[in-house]
Design an enzyme around this catalytic site. Structure first.
Site, short mmCIF file in Angstrom:
data_model
loop_
_atom_site.label_atom_id
_atom_site.label_comp_id
_atom_site.label_asym_id
_atom_site.label_seq_id
_atom_site.Cartn_x
_atom_site.Cartn_y
_atom_site.Cartn_z
N HIS A 68 6.11 -69.55 -21.54
CA HIS A 68 4.70 -70.31 -21.65
C HIS A 68 3.71 -69.41 -22.43
O HIS A 68 3.03 -68.62 -21.91
CB HIS A 68 4.41 -70.67 -20.28
N PRO A 161 6.13 -69.45 -8.09
CA PRO A 161 5.78 -70.74 -7.26
C PRO A 161 4.44 -70.59 -7.07
O PRO A 161 3.70 -69.60 -6.65
CB PRO A 161 6.47 -70.27 -5.97
N LEU A 162 3.65 -71.71 -7.84
CA LEU A 162 2.16 -71.65 -7.64
C LEU A 162 1.32 -71.67 -6.55
O LEU A 162 2.00 -72.14 -5.31
CB LEU A 162 1.94 -72.77 -8.38
N ASP A 201 -4.86 -74.11 -12.60
CA ASP A 201 -5.07 -75.30 -11.90
C ASP A 201 -3.93 -75.55 -10.77
O ASP A 201 -4.14 -76.07 -9.64
CB ASP A 201 -5.47 -76.42 -12.77
N ASN A 231 -8.94 -74.31 -17.79
CA ASN A 231 -8.77 -74.88 -19.19
C ASN A 231 -8.27 -76.20 -19.17
O ASN A 231 -8.16 -76.71 -20.27
CB ASN A 231 -7.50 -74.03 -19.82
N VAL A 233 -6.18 -78.17 -18.33
CA VAL A 233 -5.15 -78.80 -18.61
C VAL A 233 -4.00 -78.55 -17.52
O VAL A 233 -3.82 -77.40 -16.79
CB VAL A 233 -4.41 -78.22 -19.97
N HIS A 307 1.36 -75.49 -22.82
CA HIS A 307 1.98 -74.83 -21.78
C HIS A 307 3.25 -74.05 -21.82
O HIS A 307 3.44 -73.17 -21.53
CB HIS A 307 2.09 -76.02 -20.23
N GLU A 458 0.38 -71.54 8.55
CA GLU A 458 1.82 -70.83 8.26
C GLU A 458 1.64 -70.46 6.91
O GLU A 458 2.64 -69.43 6.78
CB GLU A 458 2.72 -71.68 8.89
N HIS A 509 11.03 -70.55 20.41
CA HIS A 509 11.37 -71.94 20.77
C HIS A 509 12.25 -72.27 19.80
O HIS A 509 12.22 -73.31 19.02
CB HIS A 509 9.95 -72.59 20.76
N ASP A 517 8.72 -81.28 24.58
CA ASP A 517 8.13 -81.68 23.24
C ASP A 517 8.93 -82.54 22.34
O ASP A 517 8.24 -82.83 21.42
CB ASP A 517 7.60 -80.27 22.69
N HIS A 521 9.82 -80.90 17.79
CA HIS A 521 9.66 -79.52 17.93
C HIS A 521 10.73 -78.81 18.41
O HIS A 521 10.96 -77.67 18.72
CB HIS A 521 8.56 -79.24 19.25
#
Length: 706
Positions: A68, A161-162, A201, A231, A233, A307, A458, A509, A517, A521
């Site tokens: 990139h 991983p963004l 972004d 940028n 983009v 990119h 989480e 759990h 639940d 759950h």
């Protein structure tokens, strides 16, 4: 710093400055606009370094025909100021505990950080820069925290991983605050560094960044500085196609101190970073850097084509246009080499002064110094010694989450740098460290507190925990209900990939035994879903003593994280087997929980709350052996001799039982009693009975085997 920067007396938020019209129509504080006292020669050196970093990125991406190009070209001035002026680091000691940290959250732009690490003098030779994205190189496609596959000095987090990296940076900043509170004294300050992250972004759009930004502001992590590469983009389209919010106002609302600047103006970038560092007002810093993606390559700059590697055909032309000598590849001038030698020498002065402070602190605080040395070197007592130090549990029937609460108190005493947190479920997950205090600011909290309250976040919790691990001082666990682990599965996967042994996950759990639940759950697929992640040990203990083993393993494992799976409902103790035998057996992943009394003709394998069912079903079967297998991964790593002693190949009549999906158990057994459907809302014992998780049903299934 080698730059003489205007230093205004600054109190309050950046919004307190009067906005002044800046180049390109940007808004910036008046004080920053006034900051123009950058030495001419230094500014020229920084500009030259930025140009040459762009060239390195172009050449490496062109050679790999992969990568990139947009960010390394678009953010070159930011890198130049960080590594050439504002960051405190020593490339000859890349793990120095008080170094500033830089995290490239937009990990796809990895040639950005590789170029700057090389120029700054880290042990990243030019040959490795040339080997970008090649097998066994030090420059993989996305940055990887040093591990058994890659050891690239100066990489502070595994990113790609963004949204992960910006959230890891929050963890690093929280870890620094904790370290300062625990180890600094009135006479000696040994922790006072800053944490920087560069995000685009994509990172800002990912929900995890919002979660972590809220946590950072709430806990007043003012040692954190985030650069937003604005940028306009994204990969598919221009950013306006998918986003329309005012990101700066959003971060203002979170409680961050915000800036909006021209990311290509060296003087403005320098002044903004200096102001952000000087502002100890309890607000993390968010610097929107308006940039041109792929700057310097006119065919692609400012477009989404920048990119990837679309600019490769134009590399030679672009290099000449920005000032690289024609025909030169991976060009670095002697001027830039000399400049960074000077930066290194200047940083070494600060580094040496810190070493003197540390030596004085060490002499004045020998016990604290030993604790810190053990923490940094990850030196904990052996599992055997921990077993000896933790008393026999002597529990009646109890949930393993309750057993864990007893054990975590012992672990906290044995491992002083162990901390824990929860995503708003301490009362249910039971991992609160008594007398440990609470982390943060306000109320009853302090930065020295061992209990972190992550809120209902989480995903951020997982990434912040990874940040603590990258920080290299504390061990940390985080808790939630097992069924919600999928909210932060991406962070857990990165922890396993990065071999982060300083993190563990307390997931309670654990099955349809949750009961009332209902299926939302009641995890059925979740434990197996964790077991298929490489390098993650998944430990589901059957009683209090196995729970001791699980917790001990979570703090003694050296090469990866551990998921600890605990029950809501009570489980009978297997007191027929001595407590130490259960601990030691569980540490091998599986062991014989009940010996056969006749010729072996059946093996029943079970885990967690199903082990008592297996023991009951085997009571009147002389040839039946019961094997408790709390951790498949640990068992699979044992010697062939040990595995044969537990599951002898001569006995092929085997049945396994777990209150979850059955698939993985066929590795060890020819028949499986499992739960291959979702549960339903009813008391837990009724759900268990209806779905076959009883000794009686197990006996029927055994009787049906030939």
């Amino acid at each position: 710093s080698t730059l003489a920067v205007f230093s205004a007396c600054y109190v309050g938020s950046a919004g307190a400055f009067t906005a002044t019209k800046a180049p390109f129509g940007l808004q910036m504080p008046t004080a920053l606009k006034m900051s123009t006292a950058v030495e001419t020669d230094t500014k020229a050196s920084l500009a030259t370094a930025a140009m040459e970093a762009r060239g390195l990125a172009m050449d490496s991406i062109a050679a790999a025909h992969s990568g990139h190009m947009g960010l390394p070209l678009g953010c070159a001035e930011i890198g130049s100021v960080l590594y050439g002026s504002q960051m405190m680091y020593n490339p000859e000691d890349p793990t120095w505990i008080n170094r500033d940290r830089f995290v490239l959250s937009a990990g796809h732009g990895s040639m950005f950080v590789y170029s700057w690490l090389h120029l700054a003098g880290y042990d990243l030779p030019l040959e490795e820069v040339k080997n970008f994205r090649q097998h066994h190189s030090m420059t993989p496609g996305h940055p990887e925290f040093p591990n058994s596959e890659h050891n690239t000095p100066g990489i502070e987090a595994t990113t790609g991983p963004l949204g992960q990296g910006i959230s890891n940076a929050v963890g690093l900043a929280a870890s620094e605050k904790m370290a300062a509170a625990v180890y600094n004294t009135e006479d000696h300050k040994i922790f006072d560094h800053h944490v920087y992250a560069l995000a685009g972004d994509g990172c800002i759009q990912e929900g995890i960044s919002a979660e972590s930004a809220c946590f950072a502001a709430h806990e007043k992590l003012d040692n954190l500085i985030v650069f937003y590469d604005a940028n306009e983009v994204t990969l598919d389209k221009m950013a306006e196609y998918t986003q329309s919010e005012d990101v700066v106002k959003r971060y203002d609302a979170y409680g961050w101190e915000t800036y909006d600047i021209d990311g290509h103006d060296l003087e403005v970038v320098e002044a903004t970073i200096a102001a952000a560092k000087a502002s100890n007002n309890g607000k993390p810093k968010f610097i929107k850097c308006n940039t041109i993606i792929g700057k310097g390559m006119e065919e692609t700059e400012g477009t989404n084509a920048a990119h990837g590697e679309a600019g490769v055909p134009y590399v030679e032309k672009a290099k000449v246009s920005i000032g690289i000598p024609e025909g030169e590849k991976w060009y670095v001038s002697q001027e830039t080499r000399d400049f960074f030698e000077g930066v290194k020498a200047e940083n070494k002065i600060g580094y040496d002064a810190w070493q003197g402070t540390y030596a004085a602190w060490q002499e004045a605080n020998p016990a604290l110094a030993k604790q810190l040395e053990d923490a940094v070197s990850d030196n904990v007592m052996s599992a055997e010694d921990m077993f000896a130090a933790i008393p026999e549990m002597k529990s009646g029937a109890e949930a393993t989450r309750v057993s864990q609460n007893k054990v975590i108190q012992e672990i906290s005493k044995l491992v002083p740098h162990y901390v824990s947190g929860s995503a708003d479920l301490h009362g249910s997950t039971r991992n609160y460290i008594n007398e440990g205090g609470n982390f943060g600011v306000g109320f009853d909290k302090s930065y020295a507190g061992k209990n972190l309250y992550f809120g209902i976040r989480e995903h951020a919790m997982g990434a912040i925990m990874n940040g603590f691990a990258y920080g290299g001082i504390f061990k940390i666990s985080g808790s939630t209900f097992l069924v919600f682990v999928d909210y932060f599965r991406a962070t857990l996967r990165v922890a396993a990939l990065a071999e982060l042994n300083r993190v563990s996950y307390i997931l309670t759990h654990d099955s349809i035994g949750v009961g009332e639940d209902g299926p939302t759950h009641q995890p059925v697929e979740t434990v197996s879903g964790l077991r298929v992640i490489p390098n993650l040990d998944v430990f589901r203990p059957a009683d209090a003593e196995e729970t001791v083993a699980s917790m001990v393993h979570s703090v003694t494992r050296k090469d990866g994280p551990v998921a600890l799976i605990y029950s809501r409902q009570n489980i009978d103790q297997n007191d027929a087997v001595p407590f130490m035998t259960r601990r030691e057996g569980a540490m091998k992943g599986a062991y014989v929980a009940k010996e056969e009394t006749g010729d072996l003709d059946l093996i029943i394998i079970a885990t967690g709350s199903e082990v008592p069912h297996a023991l009951n079903a085997a009571k009147d079967l002389a040839g039946a052996r019961v094997v408790s297998m709390p951790c498949m991964e640990l068992y699979d790593r044992q010697s062939d001799e040990y595995k044969e002693s537990v599951l002898p190949s001569s006995c092929t009549k085997r049945i396994a039982m777990e209150a979850g999906v059955s698939g993985l158990w066929y590795k060890y057994a020819s028949k499986v009693v499992g739960v291959d459907r979702f549960g339903f809302s009813a008391p837990g014992d009724i759900v268990m009975e209806e779905l076959g998780m009883t000794a009686e049903n197990l006996s029927k299934e055994i009787a049906s085997m030939s």
